[in-house]
Write an enzyme that holds these catalytic residues in place. Structure first.
Site, PDB file in Angstrom:
ATOM      1  N   VAL A 107       1.097  66.438  19.330  1.00 45.52           N
ATOM      2  CA  VAL A 107       2.508  66.767  19.572  1.00 45.52           C
ATOM      3  C   VAL A 107       2.976  67.849  18.596  1.00 45.52           C
ATOM      4  O   VAL A 107       4.166  68.107  18.478  1.00 45.52           O
ATOM      5  CB  VAL A 107       3.374  65.491  19.429  1.00 45.52           C
ATOM      6  CG1 VAL A 107       2.994  64.469  20.499  1.00 45.52           C
ATOM      7  CG2 VAL A 107       3.248  64.868  18.037  1.00 45.52           C
ATOM      8  N   HIS A 123       1.142  63.983  25.439  1.00 43.12           N
ATOM      9  CA  HIS A 123       2.020  63.076  24.707  1.00 43.12           C
ATOM     10  C   HIS A 123       3.318  63.738  24.272  1.00 43.12           C
ATOM     11  O   HIS A 123       4.012  63.217  23.405  1.00 43.12           O
ATOM     12  CB  HIS A 123       1.286  62.509  23.477  1.00 43.12           C
ATOM     13  CG  HIS A 123       0.075  61.705  23.857  1.00 43.12           C
ATOM     14  ND1 HIS A 123      -0.977  61.498  22.991  1.00 43.12           N
ATOM     15  CD2 HIS A 123      -0.273  61.087  25.011  1.00 43.12           C
ATOM     16  CE1 HIS A 123      -1.898  60.753  23.588  1.00 43.12           C
ATOM     17  NE2 HIS A 123      -1.494  60.511  24.823  1.00 43.12           N
ATOM     18  N   CYS A 134      22.968  60.635  27.235  1.00 44.49           N
ATOM     19  CA  CYS A 134      23.531  61.658  28.156  1.00 44.49           C
ATOM     20  C   CYS A 134      22.440  62.495  28.798  1.00 44.49           C
ATOM     21  O   CYS A 134      22.724  63.421  29.553  1.00 44.49           O
ATOM     22  CB  CYS A 134      24.516  62.559  27.401  1.00 44.49           C
ATOM     23  SG  CYS A 134      23.694  63.656  26.229  1.00 44.49           S
ATOM     24  N   SER A 194     -10.612  60.364  18.637  1.00 41.35           N
ATOM     25  CA  SER A 194     -11.376  59.115  18.470  1.00 41.35           C
ATOM     26  C   SER A 194     -11.559  58.436  19.823  1.00 41.35           C
ATOM     27  O   SER A 194     -12.261  57.444  19.939  1.00 41.35           O
ATOM     28  CB  SER A 194     -10.622  58.172  17.524  1.00 41.35           C
ATOM     29  OG  SER A 194      -9.331  57.894  18.074  1.00 41.35           O
ATOM     30  N   PRO A 219     -16.728  65.025  13.520  1.00 43.68           N
ATOM     31  CA  PRO A 219     -17.636  64.661  12.424  1.00 43.68           C
ATOM     32  C   PRO A 219     -18.227  63.258  12.595  1.00 43.68           C
ATOM     33  O   PRO A 219     -19.228  62.916  11.986  1.00 43.68           O
ATOM     34  CB  PRO A 219     -16.741  64.693  11.175  1.00 43.68           C
ATOM     35  CG  PRO A 219     -15.463  65.290  11.578  1.00 43.68           C
ATOM     36  CD  PRO A 219     -15.357  65.218  13.048  1.00 43.68           C
TER      37      PRO A 219
HETATM   38  C1  BV8 Z   1       0.351  53.373  28.165  1.00 46.81           C
HETATM   39  C2  BV8 Z   1       2.586  60.513  20.618  1.00 46.81           C
HETATM   40  C3  BV8 Z   1       1.189  51.575  29.345  1.00 46.81           C
HETATM   41  C4  BV8 Z   1       3.399  59.971  19.531  1.00 46.81           C
HETATM   42  C5  BV8 Z   1       0.674  59.070  20.998  1.00 46.81           C
HETATM   43  C6  BV8 Z   1      -2.785  47.201  23.069  1.00 46.81           C
HETATM   44  C7  BV8 Z   1      -1.472  47.156  22.649  1.00 46.81           C
HETATM   45  C8  BV8 Z   1      -0.551  48.141  23.003  1.00 46.81           C
HETATM   46  C9  BV8 Z   1      -0.943  49.219  23.809  1.00 46.81           C
HETATM   47  C10 BV8 Z   1      -2.249  49.240  24.213  1.00 46.81           C
HETATM   48  C11 BV8 Z   1      -3.168  48.263  23.855  1.00 46.81           C
HETATM   49  N1  BV8 Z   1      -4.360  48.593  24.397  1.00 46.81           N
HETATM   50  C12 BV8 Z   1      -4.235  49.746  25.094  1.00 46.81           C
HETATM   51  C13 BV8 Z   1      -2.950  50.131  24.997  1.00 46.81           C
HETATM   52  C14 BV8 Z   1      -2.383  51.302  25.610  1.00 46.81           C
HETATM   53  C15 BV8 Z   1      -2.158  52.354  24.528  1.00 46.81           C
HETATM   54  C16 BV8 Z   1      -3.456  52.632  23.795  1.00 46.81           C
HETATM   55  O1  BV8 Z   1      -4.329  53.282  24.338  1.00 46.81           O
HETATM   56  N2  BV8 Z   1      -3.543  52.128  22.551  1.00 46.81           N
HETATM   57  C17 BV8 Z   1      -4.748  52.324  21.776  1.00 46.81           C
HETATM   58  C18 BV8 Z   1      -4.384  52.499  20.309  1.00 46.81           C
HETATM   59  C19 BV8 Z   1      -5.676  51.129  21.994  1.00 46.81           C
HETATM   60  N3  BV8 Z   1      -1.762  53.515  25.258  1.00 46.81           N
HETATM   61  C20 BV8 Z   1      -0.470  53.687  25.487  1.00 46.81           C
HETATM   62  O2  BV8 Z   1       0.402  52.971  25.072  1.00 46.81           O
HETATM   63  C21 BV8 Z   1      -0.164  54.857  26.407  1.00 46.81           C
HETATM   64  N4  BV8 Z   1       0.705  54.383  27.413  1.00 46.81           N
HETATM   65  O3  BV8 Z   1      -0.749  52.893  28.208  1.00 46.81           O
HETATM   66  O4  BV8 Z   1       1.379  52.907  28.875  1.00 46.81           O
HETATM   67  C22 BV8 Z   1       1.786  51.578  30.658  1.00 46.81           C
HETATM   68  C23 BV8 Z   1       0.968  51.815  31.779  1.00 46.81           C
HETATM   69  C24 BV8 Z   1       1.557  51.749  32.995  1.00 46.81           C
HETATM   70  C25 BV8 Z   1       2.919  51.500  33.112  1.00 46.81           C
HETATM   71  C26 BV8 Z   1       3.715  51.298  31.980  1.00 46.81           C
HETATM   72  C27 BV8 Z   1       3.156  51.353  30.743  1.00 46.81           C
HETATM   73  C28 BV8 Z   1       0.548  55.957  25.658  1.00 46.81           C
HETATM   74  C29 BV8 Z   1      -0.377  56.517  24.606  1.00 46.81           C
HETATM   75  C30 BV8 Z   1       0.315  57.683  23.917  1.00 46.81           C
HETATM   76  C31 BV8 Z   1       0.799  57.229  22.584  1.00 46.81           C
HETATM   77  N5  BV8 Z   1       1.339  58.393  21.865  1.00 46.81           N
HETATM   78  N6  BV8 Z   1       1.209  60.128  20.388  1.00 46.81           N
HETATM   79  C32 BV8 Z   1       3.131  60.730  18.253  1.00 46.81           C
HETATM   80  O5  BV8 Z   1       2.095  61.413  18.111  1.00 46.81           O
HETATM   81  O6  BV8 Z   1       4.008  60.627  17.385  1.00 46.81           O
HETATM   82  S1  BV8 Z   1      -0.920  58.666  20.709  1.00 46.81           S
HETATM   83  C33 BV8 Z   1      -1.462  59.244  19.208  1.00 46.81           C
HETATM   84  O7  BV8 Z   1      -2.852  58.886  19.165  1.00 46.81           O
HETATM   85  C34 BV8 Z   1      -1.487  60.761  19.064  1.00 46.81           C
HETATM   86  O8  BV8 Z   1      -1.029  61.477  20.166  1.00 46.81           O
HETATM   87  C35 BV8 Z   1      -2.974  61.042  18.882  1.00 46.81           C
HETATM   88  O9  BV8 Z   1      -3.340  62.285  19.306  1.00 46.81           O
HETATM   89  C36 BV8 Z   1      -3.501  59.986  19.745  1.00 46.81           C
HETATM   90  C37 BV8 Z   1      -4.937  59.711  19.839  1.00 46.81           C
HETATM   91  O10 BV8 Z   1      -5.475  59.766  18.580  1.00 46.81           O
HETATM   92  P1  BV8 Z   1      -6.498  60.971  18.314  1.00 46.81           P
HETATM   93  O11 BV8 Z   1      -5.847  62.235  18.750  1.00 46.81           O
HETATM   94  O12 BV8 Z   1      -7.802  60.648  18.901  1.00 46.81           O
HETATM   95  O13 BV8 Z   1      -6.533  60.978  16.751  1.00 46.81           O
HETATM   96  P2  BV8 Z   1      -7.264  59.929  15.818  1.00 46.81           P
HETATM   97  O14 BV8 Z   1      -6.634  60.023  14.485  1.00 46.81           O
HETATM   98  O15 BV8 Z   1      -7.367  58.609  16.512  1.00 46.81           O
HETATM   99  O16 BV8 Z   1      -8.758  60.495  15.727  1.00 46.81           O
HETATM  100  C38 BV8 Z   1      -8.988  61.721  15.080  1.00 46.81           C
HETATM  101  C39 BV8 Z   1     -10.422  62.102  15.377  1.00 46.81           C
HETATM  102  O17 BV8 Z   1     -10.647  63.400  14.832  1.00 46.81           O
HETATM  103  C40 BV8 Z   1     -11.431  61.167  14.740  1.00 46.81           C
HETATM  104  O18 BV8 Z   1     -12.451  60.876  15.678  1.00 46.81           O
HETATM  105  C41 BV8 Z   1     -12.011  62.009  13.588  1.00 46.81           C
HETATM  106  O19 BV8 Z   1     -13.381  61.733  13.365  1.00 46.81           O
HETATM  107  C42 BV8 Z   1     -11.867  63.394  14.129  1.00 46.81           C
HETATM  108  N7  BV8 Z   1     -11.758  64.454  13.127  1.00 46.81           N
HETATM  109  C43 BV8 Z   1     -11.293  64.358  11.852  1.00 46.81           C
HETATM  110  N8  BV8 Z   1     -11.366  65.582  11.266  1.00 46.81           N
HETATM  111  C44 BV8 Z   1     -11.883  66.447  12.196  1.00 46.81           C
HETATM  112  C45 BV8 Z   1     -12.119  65.730  13.379  1.00 46.81           C
HETATM  113  N9  BV8 Z   1     -12.641  66.298  14.480  1.00 46.81           N
HETATM  114  C46 BV8 Z   1     -12.930  67.609  14.408  1.00 46.81           C
HETATM  115  N10 BV8 Z   1     -12.718  68.378  13.312  1.00 46.81           N
HETATM  116  C47 BV8 Z   1     -12.199  67.830  12.203  1.00 46.81           C
HETATM  117  N11 BV8 Z   1     -12.006  68.590  11.098  1.00 46.81           N
HETATM  118 ZN    ZN Z   2      23.734  62.650  24.246  1.00 49.09          ZN
END
Ligand code: BV8
Ligand code: ZN
Length: 251
Positions: A107, A123, A134, A194, A219
């Site tokens: 984002v 996202h 509003c 991830s 990584p």
């Molecule tokens: C939905 C916006 C339902 C906000 C984000 C249990 C409980 C509650 C919910 C769930 C659950 N199980 C499943 C869910 C659904 C949930 C979900 O998937 N949860 C996960 C945690 C299990 N999903 C949702 O809630 C989604 N909505 O399912 O709705 C529904 C369905 C139908 C009808 C009604 C409702 C909505 C998901 C969106 C959430 N919003 N962001 C904000 O950012 O402020 S998600 C948030 O995580 C970020 O957007 C982020 O991008 C995203 C994913 O994380 P990654 O981008 O992968 O980042 P992460 O840190 O995890 O990993 C980084 C990676 O980079 C690592 O692998 C690392 O090794 C690597 N890395 C590090 N350095 C480097 C590198 N790679 C390359 N180069 C480097 N230098």
């Molecule tokens: Zn307003």
């Protein structure tokens, strides 16, 4: 480093590809100094709460001050951040592939600042806010915010960032465009995610089902590693500049 044979194959794939998709996550912004959510082992916590708890509509309603302190902190970090070599490499590919779509879970807007134009923000964006009272939806780049929580300039209601919080649905229009681009691409890169957050994590599986060649850059290994054709263990900022359709693929 990757072996000569794989590097050859990647060069070939980059030369041949016409429709390419790059799915990015927080890891692509790590080298810009933007903290990831889960990468590097520890889940990001804020004031002792995991991000999956803060980035929720419940938190926005129950404790808008803490909710917005986290977002204000991230806006400050991201405002100071610069796109890195990985963002810039992807922006350069837009001029070299017939069709390149960036699908980002981030984002932070760093792909836009690097010059990419065809971006699907699954996202939403930290730089847009909206008012549930509003319906106002506007860009807001103020850092620092004048007040926490920020209020709607037209009705005084408490604003929220125009991002998809946990438990909220990714907007249908954005997701269906992401699915369409994934279904028609020959080359699907997964960079810096991830792959635990759904529905974004479905896209690499969909790409594979549509016989795209899937390359992962991270990584660490992830759930995508099991289905990717090639996983390059490394940092995006180091690896991506080595790829280019001119044909010097690989590390
Ligand atoms: C939905 C916006 C339902 C906000 C984000 C249990 C409980 C509650 C919910 C769930 C659950 N199980 C499943 C869910 C659904 C949930 C979900 O998937 N949860 C996960 C945690 C299990 N999903 C949702 O809630 C989604 N909505 O399912 O709705 C529904 C369905 C139908 C009808 C009604 C409702 C909505 C998901 C969106 C959430 N919003 N962001 C904000 O950012 O402020 S998600 C948030 O995580 C970020 O957007 C982020 O991008 C995203 C994913 O994380 P990654 O981008 O992968 O980042 P992460 O840190 O995890 O990993 C980084 C990676 O980079 C690592 O692998 C690392 O090794 C690597 N890395 C590090 N350095 C480097 C590198 N790679 C390359 N180069 C480097 N230098
Ligand atoms: Zn307003």
């Amino acid at each position: 480093m990757i072996c000569e044979r794989v590097a050859e194959e990647l060069k070939e794939r980059f030369r041949e590809a016409r429709a390419v998709v790059v799915l990015t996550g927080a890891g692509i912004s790590a080298e810009s100094g933007v903290p990831t959510f889960r990468g590097g082992g520890g889940a990001t916590v804020w004031r002792g709460m995991p991000v999956e708890k803060i980035a929720t509509p419940e938190m926005w309603r129950a404790d808008p001050v803490t909710f917005w302190q986290w977002y204000a902190y991230r806006r400050e970090v991201i405002e100071r951040a610069e796109p890195n070599a990985a963002h810039r490499a992807i922006a350069a590919w837009e001029r070299q592939f017939e069709r390149l779509t960036v699908i980002t879970q981030n984002v932070d807007g760093l792909h836009q600042r690097a010059g990419s134009r065809k971006i699907l923000e699954l996202h939403g964006s930290l730089w847009r806010v909206r008012c549930l009272q509003c319906g106002l939806n506007m860009e807001d780049r103020r850092v620092p915010l004048p007040e926490i929580p920020p209020r709607c300039p037209s009705c005084g209601g408490i604003l929220r960032p125009d991002v998809v919080l946990f438990g909220e649905v990714v907007p249908e229009t954005v997701f269906s465009r992401a699915v369409a681009a994934t279904a028609e691409c020959e080359l699907f890169l997964v960079v810096g995610t991830s792959a635990v957050v759904y529905p974004a994590a479905v896209l690499p599986v969909l790409a594979k089902q549509h016989r795209a060649f899937v390359i992962e850059v991270n990584p660490e290994t992830t759930p995508v590693t099991g289905i990717a054709d090639v996983t390059i263990l490394g940092r995006a900022g180091e690896i991506l500049p080595h790829f280019s359709p001119e044909g010097h693929g690989g590390g």
